[in-house]
Every structure is written in C-alpha cells, then in structure tokens.
Enzyme design. Structure first.
Site, short mmCIF file in Angstrom:
data_model
loop_
_atom_site.label_atom_id
_atom_site.label_comp_id
_atom_site.label_asym_id
_atom_site.label_seq_id
_atom_site.Cartn_x
_atom_site.Cartn_y
_atom_site.Cartn_z
N LYS A 55 0.84 -1.20 0.00
CA LYS A 55 0.00 0.00 0.00
C LYS A 55 0.87 1.26 0.00
O LYS A 55 0.62 2.22 -0.73
CB LYS A 55 -0.94 -0.01 1.22
N GLN A 99 -4.54 -0.89 9.74
CA GLN A 99 -4.50 -2.25 9.18
C GLN A 99 -5.08 -3.26 10.17
O GLN A 99 -4.70 -3.30 11.33
CB GLN A 99 -3.04 -2.61 8.82
N ASP A 122 -11.05 3.38 4.22
CA ASP A 122 -11.42 1.97 4.18
C ASP A 122 -12.93 1.79 4.12
O ASP A 122 -13.42 0.68 3.88
CB ASP A 122 -10.88 1.25 5.44
#
Ligand code: NAD
Length: 299
Positions: A55, A99, A122
């Site tokens: 990422k 994460q 997200d």
C-alpha cells in the site's frame, strides 16, 4: 481461449492508478497541496506487513504522501485512539487506514469508528456503512469496490442477474451485497451456517467468493457462463512450494465460468487501487475542490 476468460485485475488496477496519478497531479497543481494517506500498523503480523508495504509503495507511486505509523503489539487501546485523534486533526492527512487485524486487547470497532468519516478511506465507519446501504455517496470498502469495478468493466448491466456472495464479513461480504443491489442484481449472501451453498452457487450468474478457505468452491458448483470473482487469499503448500490460492478451485472453475479472476492478480491489486481512489476522492473534498468525476477514472 481461456485467456479471454481471465479478468486481469493487475492490468485494470494499473490503468486506474495511472489515472489517479493524473487527477492527483491536477489537484496538486490547483491547490498546492498533496493528498496524504496515513497507514497504521500494529504488531508483526506477516501478512499485514506485506499488505502495508504494498500500500505504501503504491501510494508513493501515484505521487501521494505516505505517512507511516508502526506500533508495538503491546500498544494500548487508549494510545491507538489518541494517534487516530491526532491524524483526524492533521491537515496533511486526508485518509487514515488502520491495518486489520488488531491485537485481541484492542476493540477494532471502537478504533475504526474513531476515524472521522471523511478520512475513512477503508469505508468501515458506521456513517459510511449506513450511507452505502442507503444508496448515498460515501467512502466504500476497497475490496468490494474493486470487485464492483471489475464487474462493471466486463458486464455493464447486472439487471435481472442473480449473484451469490459466500462470506458475510463487514470488510467484504456485506458491503459487496450493498454494491450488487445498487447494480440491480438479485443478491444472496451465504455464510458458515448456510446449508445448501453448492445449490445456491449452481443457480447463480455471478459468484463472489470471500470465505478464506482454500479452493472451497469446486468446478462442478459453477453454472455455465457464471462470472466468478475470487476474493480469497490463502497460503498453502503445493508440491513443496508455498503458493497463494483463492477460495475457488481456479483450474476447475475456469471450465464453466464465462469470466474469472485469478489469484494472485485479480481482486488483490484492485483493493490497493481503490484505496488510492478513495484517498483521491476525499482529498478533492477536503481541499475544497469540486469532486472528481470517478466515472472518467473508471472508463
Ligand atoms: P472473514 O474471516 O472475516 O469472513 C469469512 C466469512 O466466510 C464469514 O462471514 C463466514 O461466515 C464465512 N465462512 C466461513 N466458513 C464458511 C464455510 N465453510 N462456508 C461458507 N461460509 C463460510 O474474512 P474476510 O475478511 O471477509 O476475507 C475473506 C477472504 O478474502 C480471506 O481469504 C481474505 O484473506 C480475503 N481477502 C482478500 C482481500 C483482497 O484484497 N483480495 C481483501 C480482504 C480479504
């Protein structure tokens, strides 16, 4: 002949990232500001470390700033919430990604809901989830967004089609259902307590497999002409080598499927492209610019 069946997520995602770079550069020229994506990694989970590395690499490649926070496994929930609060208030940060999974002593829901919705790239905040199910403009979870883009690329009209999703997680299964409904498909969600999964799959025009069980879906489950989107990423040992496989038996499912995503090279790269797409989208809003027309990026 099989090559024409394969949905090349690697190629499609690289084309999307090129456009993100183009629109990101335009935004920078106009505002003199650079979109920033903050990634928070807690602990040493090997798979999470690989995802975060990819990422960060791709964030820099499109010309965005990458802000990295690596925290020890022992970090307290309060310390993590305090970091999220700082990032919420940081003008250099337009997107925040924590994460998952987080260590057991931290309440993930609490942390995800602490991210302000406008920086929730997200798409996991309850406000964004509610907007998605209400058909309102929102930040959408990256993996299902990536799957829906792949479906749009190959088949514009899902009206009248039946879709089955295996898996009901907040990250993939549930938001995927909302997106497919928005695309006018008739949607079934199967999960660990569903009894007749094979029959449900056999009747479906579209299959989204997001289970986390290596090659669970067998070739003879697939209806002729089915579009198969395999979200699973499973590490297994085969012929003495560690390999990545999906939730469907790719070689067998290829026979009846009209189109299919490979693992790797299908949904995975789309997830990262969509994270950057969400970051670009919210940066336009946060920098006070008229929102970028996503359809021109996705054409
Ligand atoms: P999860 O563990 O949160 O959810 C799995 C779902 O599968 C659950 O809803 C459960 O009910 C269902 N399930 C479990 N066993 C089942 C069974 N025997 N029959 C039917 N359903 C069953 O997982 P997740 O986060 O949704 O991820 C699913 C898979 O997708 C994993 O392999 C994960 O690594 C992968 N994934 C890939 C990406 C990507 O970018 N490609 C992103 C996220 C997740």
């Amino acid at each position: 002949m099989n090559d024409t069946k394969i949905i090349d997520g690697k190629l499609i995602s690289s084309q999307i990232r090129e456009k993100i770079r183009f629109y990101g550069d335009k935004l920078k020229d106009k505002t003199n500001k650079t979109p920033g994506l903050a990634v928070v990694l807690v602990g040493e989970n090997p798979a999470s470390k690989v995802y975060v590395k990819n990422k960060i690499e791709k964030t820099k490649e499109v010309g965005f700033n990458s802000i990295e926070h690596r925290l020890d496994e022992s970090v307290s929930e309060r310390e993590l919430l305090s970091l999220v609060n700082d990032l919420n208030n940081d003008e250099k940060v337009q997107g925040i990604l924590v994460q998952l999974p987080l260590p057991k002593h931290i309440n993930s829901d609490k942390v995800l809901d602490a991210i302000i919705p406008i920086k929730d790239v997200d798409g996991f905040h309850a406000e964004n989830v509610g907007k998605l199910w209400s058909g309102l403009n929102s930040l959408v979870p990256c993996t299902p967004l990536g799957c829906s883009i792949l479906l749009k690329k190959i088949n514009q009209d899902l009206s009248g089609k039946s879709a089955v999703i295996i898996g009901r997680s907040n990250i993939v299964g549930k938001p995927m259902a909302a997106l497919l409904l928005g695309m006018n498909a008739t949607v079934t969600i199967a999960h660990s307590r569903t009894k007749n999964i094979r029959e449900l799959v056999k009747e479906s025009d579209i299959l989204i497999a997001a289970v986390g069980i290596a090659e669970m879906v067998k070739g003879d489950w697939i209806k002729k002409g089915c579009i198969v989107i395999d979200v699973g990423i499973n590490r297994i040992e085969r012929n003495g080598k560690n390999v990545l496989v999906g939730d469907v038996d790719y070689q067998e499912c290829l026979k009846n499927a009209s189109r299919i995503t490979p693992v790797p090279g299908g949904v995975g790269p789309m997830t990262i492209a969509c994270l950057l797409l969400n970051t670009l989208f919210t940066s336009y809003i946060q920098f006070g610019e008229e929102s970028v027309d996503l359809t021109s990026i996705l054409d």
